[in-house]
Enzyme design. Structure first.
Site, PDB file in Angstrom:
ATOM      1  N   ASN A 173      -7.087   5.030  -4.063  1.00  0.00           N
ATOM      2  CA  ASN A 173      -6.226   4.887  -5.239  1.00  0.00           C
ATOM      3  C   ASN A 173      -5.954   3.408  -5.448  1.00  0.00           C
ATOM      4  O   ASN A 173      -5.719   2.667  -4.491  1.00  0.00           O
ATOM      5  CB  ASN A 173      -4.901   5.625  -5.063  1.00  0.00           C
ATOM      6  CG  ASN A 173      -3.987   5.442  -6.261  1.00  0.00           C
ATOM      7  OD1 ASN A 173      -4.134   6.093  -7.289  1.00  0.00           O
ATOM      8  ND2 ASN A 173      -3.022   4.528  -6.150  1.00  0.00           N
ATOM      9  N   TRP A 191       7.000   2.084  -5.297  1.00  0.00           N
ATOM     10  CA  TRP A 191       6.155   2.950  -6.110  1.00  0.00           C
ATOM     11  C   TRP A 191       6.883   4.269  -6.345  1.00  0.00           C
ATOM     12  O   TRP A 191       7.625   4.765  -5.506  1.00  0.00           O
ATOM     13  CB  TRP A 191       4.801   3.185  -5.465  1.00  0.00           C
ATOM     14  CG  TRP A 191       4.777   3.524  -3.999  1.00  0.00           C
ATOM     15  CD1 TRP A 191       5.727   4.233  -3.281  1.00  0.00           C
ATOM     16  CD2 TRP A 191       3.767   3.170  -3.052  1.00  0.00           C
ATOM     17  NE1 TRP A 191       5.370   4.328  -1.968  1.00  0.00           N
ATOM     18  CE2 TRP A 191       4.156   3.705  -1.795  1.00  0.00           C
ATOM     19  CE3 TRP A 191       2.558   2.492  -3.142  1.00  0.00           C
ATOM     20  CZ2 TRP A 191       3.389   3.548  -0.642  1.00  0.00           C
ATOM     21  CZ3 TRP A 191       1.796   2.345  -1.992  1.00  0.00           C
ATOM     22  CH2 TRP A 191       2.211   2.868  -0.769  1.00  0.00           C
ATOM     23  N   LEU A 192       6.690   4.828  -7.520  1.00  0.00           N
ATOM     24  CA  LEU A 192       7.295   6.106  -7.851  1.00  0.00           C
ATOM     25  C   LEU A 192       6.644   7.205  -7.014  1.00  0.00           C
ATOM     26  O   LEU A 192       5.464   7.123  -6.646  1.00  0.00           O
ATOM     27  CB  LEU A 192       7.123   6.405  -9.345  1.00  0.00           C
ATOM     28  CG  LEU A 192       7.825   5.436 -10.299  1.00  0.00           C
ATOM     29  CD1 LEU A 192       7.429   5.736 -11.739  1.00  0.00           C
ATOM     30  CD2 LEU A 192       9.336   5.519 -10.147  1.00  0.00           C
ATOM     31  N   GLY A 196      -0.155   7.477  -6.871  1.00  0.00           N
ATOM     32  CA  GLY A 196      -1.163   7.743  -5.860  1.00  0.00           C
ATOM     33  C   GLY A 196      -0.840   7.154  -4.506  1.00  0.00           C
ATOM     34  O   GLY A 196      -1.047   7.794  -3.462  1.00  0.00           O
ATOM     35  N   GLU A 237     -10.451   4.454 -10.269  1.00  0.00           N
ATOM     36  CA  GLU A 237     -10.072   3.281 -11.064  1.00  0.00           C
ATOM     37  C   GLU A 237     -11.208   2.270 -11.129  1.00  0.00           C
ATOM     38  O   GLU A 237     -11.317   1.533 -12.115  1.00  0.00           O
ATOM     39  CB  GLU A 237      -8.820   2.633 -10.473  1.00  0.00           C
ATOM     40  CG  GLU A 237      -7.535   3.410 -10.693  1.00  0.00           C
ATOM     41  CD  GLU A 237      -7.290   4.484  -9.641  1.00  0.00           C
ATOM     42  OE1 GLU A 237      -6.240   5.153  -9.710  1.00  0.00           O
ATOM     43  OE2 GLU A 237      -8.146   4.670  -8.750  1.00  0.00           O
ATOM     44  N   ASP A 286      14.249  -5.881 -13.966  1.00  0.00           N
ATOM     45  CA  ASP A 286      13.347  -4.796 -14.318  1.00  0.00           C
ATOM     46  C   ASP A 286      13.050  -4.764 -15.812  1.00  0.00           C
ATOM     47  O   ASP A 286      13.746  -5.387 -16.622  1.00  0.00           O
ATOM     48  CB  ASP A 286      13.964  -3.468 -13.871  1.00  0.00           C
ATOM     49  CG  ASP A 286      13.013  -2.314 -14.042  1.00  0.00           C
ATOM     50  OD1 ASP A 286      11.938  -2.344 -13.429  1.00  0.00           O
ATOM     51  OD2 ASP A 286      13.339  -1.403 -14.822  1.00  0.00           O
TER      52      ASP A 286
END
Length: 505
Positions: A173, A191-192, A196, A237, A286
């Site tokens: 990923n 990372w959320l 991945g 990707e 952010d």
């Protein structure tokens, strides 16, 4: 010609879109302040050649306009983005060809996929490994990592490829996640949970293994675009990047871990994440316009190897209220998504994610309305069409005759076609990103759909008024005689002569 960061900088300079700053500047706050002013005005990319305390120049604002994003993808015009989206849409949901011409067209697309496969360089011959540092020699303090805002918790890497691999099937990923430096050889990664990299860490944890991770900094911008495209097609990707750039990505194997990275990256950091080992991350400026992630616990990466090119260049960016580089990238991706979305939800004729709404919090979609309730159906279908629309709070549905990129028309549709008691619907308790402070509960919030289309029976019992339109013959005559009236040199402040017309495409 090798596609890498340096070739793109050369292209920008040839097109008078790169400004070299030779005056001494500070990587803490000053570079971001200068860059932000250029971003606000649509200014050129910047290469800071004299960063205090460092030998490495800093490149920023490379993707600060949609035009430059198109250049990064080898395109001249934005219209070419939709052509690419059509190609990706056919890969995602291929249909049996009904004609020889359709079979030939799909064959060409498959051939493009074959051409887009990564090219592997021999171990040790990659430019990104011209200099190799291991163990105690790894020192992140030697990289001019920015601190963009005064209350940021530390220096942050924001435009790097974060590469991991599924411990079960070995599928990699590639994502773009924010990394905060913690020490000379550690960083935390944000990372959320749906991304991945986070899934790979969960799988590694379940297997009782460390997760190998590589950070590639200073890559060909087309790789960043590909990594930022969460389109649900069963392609890596790297293949996406090849499709974007019309040639396979050159990869090489890392020195100390079993991952492949872009061979022409400026820097590569090699490390591991030990399950449950975390560091305190944030706060950080952010994209929502606030300081987010205040003192959160995030996975800790320990780096044991750093490789880089001779005389490397540090590529970076930063978040904040738009316009920022991420907003320009989102505008380009919007154009790529459009044909894909049309294929997913056939009634949608167009859609737009306004930059002012952070390029994902509000969507405007247009439909060619054929039956009552269709606007609500289209909004619900939009939210489930692609993963990146999960966090879209507002969906406004308008008629296909409305130019959704003209805010005057959209506000007019909202004002003249919406009865809030009938046309607004709210879905509570949906998953949301934790950075949305408007949500009462962290990670959980509501969605609003607004039907701003012309109402038909039984949505309303009233006859709808006819829209005001110019007489076509008179309008044509006025257009022909405009110069004769002596008005040819007058500016109309960008006013659209079809502002309230119903012939807008």
């Amino acid at each position: 010609m090798t596609r890498d960061l340096r070739s793109f900088l050369k292209l920008l300079e040839e097109r008078k879109q790169l400004h070299r700053v030779k005056a001494p500047v500070d990587s803490e706050l000053e570079i971001a302040e200068i860059s932000n002013r250029l971003l606000q005005s649509g200014g050129p990319a910047l290469l800071f050649e004299n960063v205090k305390g460092y030998q490495t120049p800093v490149a920023v604002n490379l993707l600060g306009t949609v035009e430059r994003v198109c250049w990064a993808m080898g395109m001249k015009e934005q219209s070419e983005l939709e052509v690419l989206g059509t190609k990706l849409g056919k890969l995602q949901s291929p249909k049996p060809p009904k004609k020889i011409s359709q079979a030939i067209e799909f064959g060409k697309i498959l051939f493009d996929v074959v051409k887009s496969r990564p090219q592997k360089l021999l171990f040790g011959n990659a430019p990104c490994q011209e200099v190799v540092l291991q163990g105690d020699a790894v020192d992140l303090d030697q990289i001019p990592i920015l601190k963009p805002y005064p209350k940021d918790g530390g220096r942050a890497v924001t435009l790097a490829l974060v590469i991991t691999k599924d411990v079960e099937n070995g599928i990699p990923n590639v994502g773009v996640y924010r990394l905060q430096q913690q020490s000379k050889n550690t960083m935390t990664v944000q990372w959320l949970s749906v991304r991945g990299g986070a899934r790979h860490l969960r799988k590694a944890t379940e297997a009782g293994k460390k997760l190998e991770i590589a950070i590639a900094i200073g890559v060909d911008p087309v790789l960043i675009m590909a990594a930022a495209t969460p389109i649900p097609v069963d392609l890596s990707e790297w293949i996406f990047a090849g499709l974007y750039g019309n040639e396979g990505v050159q990869l090489t194997k890392c020195k100390t871990i079993d991952l492949e990275v872009p061979a022409c990256a400026e820097y590569v950091l090699e490390g591991t994440i030990t399950p449950h080992e975390v560091g305190t991350d944030g706060p950080f400026g952010d994209h929502m316009g606030y300081y987010g992630g205040i003192n959160e616990q995030a996975p800790l990466i320990r780096f044991h190897c750093m490789t880089h090119r001779k005389d490397p260049i540090y590529l970076t960016t930063f978040s904040g209220l738009p316009p920022k580089e991420e907003a320009m990238m989102a505008i380009a991706l919007n154009r790529i998504y459009t044909p894909i979305l049309r294929q997913q939800v056939s009634e949608i004729t167009d859609f737009f994610l306004p930059m002012e709404a952070l390029s994902y919090k509000a969507a405007i979609i247009s439909i060619k309305k054929a039956y009552p309730g269709q606007a609500r159906r289209a909004a619900l279908a939009f939210w489930s069409a692609l993963p990146q629309f999960t966090y879209t709070k507002f969906v406004i549905v308008v008629d296909h005759t409305i130019n959704i990129r003209d805010p005057r028309l959209v506000v007019w549709a909202l004002s003249s076609k919406v009865d809030p008691t009938r046309d607004v619907f709210i879905l509570p308790d949906n998953p949301f990103d934790s950075l949305d402070f408007a949500c009462e509960k962290e990670g959980l919030g509501g969605r609003m759909g607004i039907d701003a289309t012309t109402k038909i029976y039984p949505e309303t019992d009233r006859d709808w008024g006819d829209p005001l339109e110019s007489d076509p013959e008179v309008a044509d005559r006025v257009t022909r005689r405009w110069a004769e009236y002596g008005l040819a040199d007058l500016k109309l402040d960008g006013a659209d002569p079809n502002l309230f017309g119903y012939d807008i495409k």
